[in-house]
Structures are given as C-alpha cells and as structure tokens.
Design a protein around this motif. Structure first.
Motif, mmCIF file in Angstrom:
data_model
loop_
_atom_site.group_PDB
_atom_site.id
_atom_site.type_symbol
_atom_site.label_atom_id
_atom_site.label_comp_id
_atom_site.label_asym_id
_atom_site.label_seq_id
_atom_site.Cartn_x
_atom_site.Cartn_y
_atom_site.Cartn_z
ATOM 1 N N GLN A 1 9.867 13.532 17.969
ATOM 2 C CA GLN A 1 8.852 14.557 17.408
ATOM 3 C C GLN A 1 7.411 14.106 17.847
ATOM 4 O O GLN A 1 6.586 15.100 18.246
ATOM 5 N N LEU A 2 6.953 12.995 17.476
ATOM 6 C CA LEU A 2 5.895 12.343 17.968
ATOM 7 C C LEU A 2 5.497 12.429 19.495
ATOM 8 O O LEU A 2 4.347 12.798 19.826
ATOM 9 N N THR A 3 6.514 11.944 19.928
ATOM 10 C CA THR A 3 6.283 11.823 21.501
ATOM 11 C C THR A 3 5.928 13.337 22.348
ATOM 12 O O THR A 3 5.166 13.516 23.113
ATOM 13 N N ARG A 4 6.978 14.279 21.687
ATOM 14 C CA ARG A 4 6.897 15.860 22.213
ATOM 15 C C ARG A 4 5.355 16.298 21.853
ATOM 16 O O ARG A 4 4.677 16.832 22.660
ATOM 17 N N ALA A 5 4.788 16.180 20.452
ATOM 18 C CA ALA A 5 3.871 16.497 20.074
ATOM 19 C C ALA A 5 2.454 15.856 20.949
ATOM 20 O O ALA A 5 1.532 16.564 21.092
ATOM 21 N N ILE A 6 2.598 14.563 21.262
ATOM 22 C CA ILE A 6 1.585 13.804 21.768
ATOM 23 C C ILE A 6 1.415 14.270 23.336
ATOM 24 O O ILE A 6 0.197 14.489 23.776
ATOM 25 N N ARG A 7 2.576 14.586 23.988
ATOM 26 C CA ARG A 7 2.586 14.987 25.413
ATOM 27 C C ARG A 7 1.940 16.698 25.420
ATOM 28 O O ARG A 7 1.222 16.926 26.426
ATOM 29 N N ALA A 8 2.233 17.327 24.527
ATOM 30 C CA ALA A 8 1.868 18.744 24.543
ATOM 31 C C ALA A 8 0.360 18.639 24.121
ATOM 32 O O ALA A 8 -0.389 19.424 24.930
ATOM 33 N N ALA A 9 0.012 17.980 23.403
ATOM 34 C CA ALA A 9 -1.604 17.620 22.924
ATOM 35 C C ALA A 9 -2.309 17.282 24.222
ATOM 36 O O ALA A 9 -3.374 17.821 24.562
ATOM 37 N N ARG A 10 -1.849 16.172 24.980
ATOM 38 C CA ARG A 10 -2.446 15.890 26.224
ATOM 39 C C ARG A 10 -2.481 16.921 27.161
ATOM 40 O O ARG A 10 -3.313 16.934 28.107
ATOM 41 N N ALA A 11 -1.533 17.647 27.370
ATOM 42 C CA ALA A 11 -1.356 18.854 28.562
ATOM 43 C C ALA A 11 -2.177 19.766 28.229
ATOM 44 O O ALA A 11 -3.135 20.248 29.098
ATOM 45 N N ALA A 12 -2.625 20.044 26.989
ATOM 46 C CA ALA A 12 -3.575 20.988 26.529
ATOM 47 C C ALA A 12 -5.014 20.655 26.617
ATOM 48 O O ALA A 12 -5.914 21.414 27.120
ATOM 49 N N ALA A 13 -4.992 19.390 26.655
ATOM 50 C CA ALA A 13 -6.471 18.700 26.450
ATOM 51 C C ALA A 13 -7.120 18.584 27.875
ATOM 52 O O ALA A 13 -8.191 18.541 28.467
ATOM 53 N N SER A 14 -6.101 18.457 28.902
ATOM 54 C CA SER A 14 -6.379 18.090 30.534
ATOM 55 C C SER A 14 -6.547 19.397 31.128
ATOM 56 O O SER A 14 -6.481 20.542 31.010
#
Length: 144
Positions: A131-144
């Motif tokens: 869950q944390l891995t998916r959340a971090i990846r989604a946040a990084r994708a949204a931030a870039s």
C-alpha cells in the motif's frame, strides 16, 4: 565490418585530449534501436532522486532531449515501466520534526508521515508495504 558510409560513429572525448572511446554502430542508420521496455527503464532511472538527466543520457549514450521525450511518453502511458523495475523499492528521505516531540500524540495520529513535494501521505500501523509503495509511486507521478 563494411566501410560504405552507412555506419554511425560516436566519439567520446570528454576525458581530455584525444578519443578515449570509439563506438561503432552498424546498420543502415547507425542509430541504436531500443525496445519500449529499455526506453521506459531509462526514463524511470532519470526520475530517481538526486539523479540528473544529463548523467543518465551520458551513461546510456543518448541525448537529454530523447530522455525528456521518453519521460513524457511514460507519463502519457505510451511507455510502461517493466515489472522488474517497478517492483524495486524506492526510498524517500526521512525527516524528523523535533518541534512536535514535546507535544502529546493526537488521537488517531498516523505512525508515519511521508511528504513528497506538496503531497502528504499519512499511514497508520496497519498499512502494509504494498500500500505504501503504491501511494509513494502515485505521489511521485503526480508531483513530476
């Protein structure tokens, strides 16, 4: 190897005087042919923290502009990062805020708080690694 003018030659003289490396690419165009998986992997590598696009381009023998294009294709979904790369753990910087150390923890407060740009991810003790891995990846994708 034929010498008919249909070879591409890449000269790397970045180490000072003369040529330190000579790379000959055969074929009609003299260009590298990269698979979609290779392009996606290189683009993903360029998005890692503290990595510069210029360094990644130099490492893989391409241009910065090509990597920027692959990153754009990755964001649009035209390129997909291979599962072998997507499954690798990606670490975020951990920052401890000492100013809140004296205050008692609020009821229902999260155990972990991850900040990526202006995005905050709060996770309780029950959150699993996936869950944390998916959340971090989604946040990084949204931030870039």
């Amino acid at each position: 190897m034929e010498r008919d003018g249909k070879m591409g030659v890449h000269l790397d003289s970045s180490k000072g005087f003369g040529v330190s490396r000579l790379e000959v690419l055969e074929g009609p165009s003299g260009r590298r042919r990269r698979t979609k998986a290779e392009r996606a992997r290189i683009a993903a590598e360029s998005m890692m923290p503290s990595v510069t696009v210029a360094d990644v381009a130099r490492k893989h023998g391409t241009t910065r502009w090509q990597i920027y294009d692959w990153r754009k294709q990755l964001r649009k979904g035209n390129l997909v990062v291979p599962e072998s790369v997507a499954a690798l753990p990606i670490f975020a910087e951990l920052v401890v805020d000492d100013s809140a150390a004296d205050a008692p923890p609020a009821r229902g407060a999260s155990d972990v708080e991850i900040v990526i740009g202006d995005i905050v991810i709060r996770a309780g003790a029950g959150a699993d690694e996936g869950q944390l891995t998916r959340a971090i990846r989604a946040a990084r994708a949204a931030a870039s």
